[in-house]
Design an enzyme around this catalytic site. Sequence first.
Site, PDB file in Angstrom:
ATOM      1  N   THR A  71       4.527   9.700  -5.885  1.00  0.00           N
ATOM      2  CA  THR A  71       5.273   9.223  -4.712  1.00  0.00           C
ATOM      3  C   THR A  71       5.909  10.413  -3.995  1.00  0.00           C
ATOM      4  O   THR A  71       5.807  10.534  -2.764  1.00  0.00           O
ATOM      5  CB  THR A  71       6.338   8.184  -5.134  1.00  0.00           C
ATOM      6  OG1 THR A  71       5.659   7.102  -5.780  1.00  0.00           O
ATOM      7  CG2 THR A  71       7.128   7.662  -3.962  1.00  0.00           C
ATOM      8  N   CYS A 322       4.443  -1.225  -8.032  1.00  0.00           N
ATOM      9  CA  CYS A 322       5.471  -0.947  -7.024  1.00  0.00           C
ATOM     10  C   CYS A 322       5.795  -2.167  -6.182  1.00  0.00           C
ATOM     11  O   CYS A 322       6.821  -2.207  -5.532  1.00  0.00           O
ATOM     12  CB  CYS A 322       5.018   0.174  -6.099  1.00  0.00           C
ATOM     13  SG  CYS A 322       4.616   1.623  -7.007  1.00  0.00           S
TER      14      CYS A 322
HETATM   15  N1  PLP Z   1      -0.766   6.478  -5.844  1.00  0.00           N
HETATM   16  C1  PLP Z   1      -1.421   5.610  -6.614  1.00  0.00           C
HETATM   17  C2  PLP Z   1      -2.856   5.305  -6.350  1.00  0.00           C
HETATM   18  C3  PLP Z   1      -0.757   4.982  -7.673  1.00  0.00           C
HETATM   19  O1  PLP Z   1      -1.403   4.115  -8.447  1.00  0.00           O
HETATM   20  C4  PLP Z   1       0.617   5.289  -7.895  1.00  0.00           C
HETATM   21  C5  PLP Z   1       1.370   4.609  -8.970  1.00  0.00           C
HETATM   22  O2  PLP Z   1       1.291   3.434  -9.158  1.00  0.00           O
HETATM   23  C6  PLP Z   1       1.247   6.207  -7.053  1.00  0.00           C
HETATM   24  C7  PLP Z   1       0.519   6.784  -6.043  1.00  0.00           C
HETATM   25  C8  PLP Z   1       2.684   6.590  -7.259  1.00  0.00           C
HETATM   26  O3  PLP Z   1       2.785   7.368  -8.420  1.00  0.00           O
HETATM   27  P1  PLP Z   1       4.161   7.696  -9.159  1.00  0.00           P
HETATM   28  O4  PLP Z   1       4.408   6.551 -10.068  1.00  0.00           O
HETATM   29  O5  PLP Z   1       3.878   8.959  -9.900  1.00  0.00           O
HETATM   30  O6  PLP Z   1       5.193   7.891  -8.129  1.00  0.00           O
END
Ligand code: PLP
Length: 390
Positions: A71, A322
Amino acid sequence: MIYLDNNATTRIDDTVLETMLPYLKEEYGNAASIQHKLGRNAHQAIEKARNNIARHLQVQAKEIFFTSGSTESISTVLKGICERYNSIGNHIITCQTEHKAVLSTCEALSKKGANITYLAVDDQGNINLEELRNHITKDTILICLMAANNETGIIHPIAEIATICQEKGILFFCDGTQYIGKENINLSATPIDIFCFSAHKFHGPKGIGAVYIRRKTKPIQIAPLIMGGKQENSFRAGTHNVPNIVGIGTAIEVLSNADKEQIAELRNYFEKRIETEIDECIVLAKKANRIANTSNILFKYVPNSQLIAKLPNIALSSGSACVSGDRNPSHVLKAMHLSDNDALSCIRFSLSKYTKKIELDTVIDELKKTIHKIRMESPIWQMYKSGLLH
Ligand code: PLP
């Protein structure tokens, strides 16, 4: 508890945890305090992790930057590119099925004047490369497309996209969060400019990720999101999270192709049994190229919230972690032309190297019983079965 929510997060690998522990106990130096041994040890541990990652991706260590996860990497890259390249253009091309980290950041950037194109997908979740080419204008500064989708496992043709970007002289930022650990990648052979990923998706700790930024052939400029000290070459200020950095370095080092093959075999076994033993279900994007651990399955007229609630000993998800508090149908499934009803009847099963066949057998039995019960109590299902609904 049977855990089938590995696209949300994974269990930490024992070896990963063991390598981290000394840095939570006796090796607690600040990696920037290189005047003393504890600081130097921490610094060396970070550089070892950076080298492990660089070796895995086949790039140079100085092209790897640590962040708190994808993120943060996504926000930094999208905002930082817009800031540095605004004299060249303000157009970004992305896709309707990207992660919310991309979509929300793009929404915020569009409020500040950026022009964002969201590519559509077909019913298998694929983008059309001709359409991508057609959307490129002289103002396009960045193409931002994920490698593999977190909800469906669909893989975008990242090598072809990278070639298009290279031909047109546009930067390609690829969110590789669901790809690392499931597919091999060689960034020296694929002209992706920026690539991010997160340790907790491949049996590393939470709260640590990394972003690869091509330095060798292109001086890519990204304004930092977090400012302060000179850590990570001023790309990301803040005291290094040494135990987590050690963890991501080990997690990438212990990835194994044998695990991938075993997971693929189990996933195929699971899908085959579900399709033959449960009435009216559809494995989404079955014809698409998918990462081997993910199945998103539509169980017609079985609301996913009900099904998940009735299976408390199985960790499942209706989509992205999320947005799992969100009762709206998934934006990914809607983009793939599913109706609201169908999108709310899909379950994502995501396996890992710790998933066992016997666990999948239990899950299949539980699904069969529970789905039958929900349908028997559902007037909508009865109407559908008697031909009154389609
Ligand atoms: N991008 C994708 C494709 C994801 O699956 C996720 C997490 O669910 C993220 C970004 C965000 O990752 P993080 O949990 O490291 O912030």
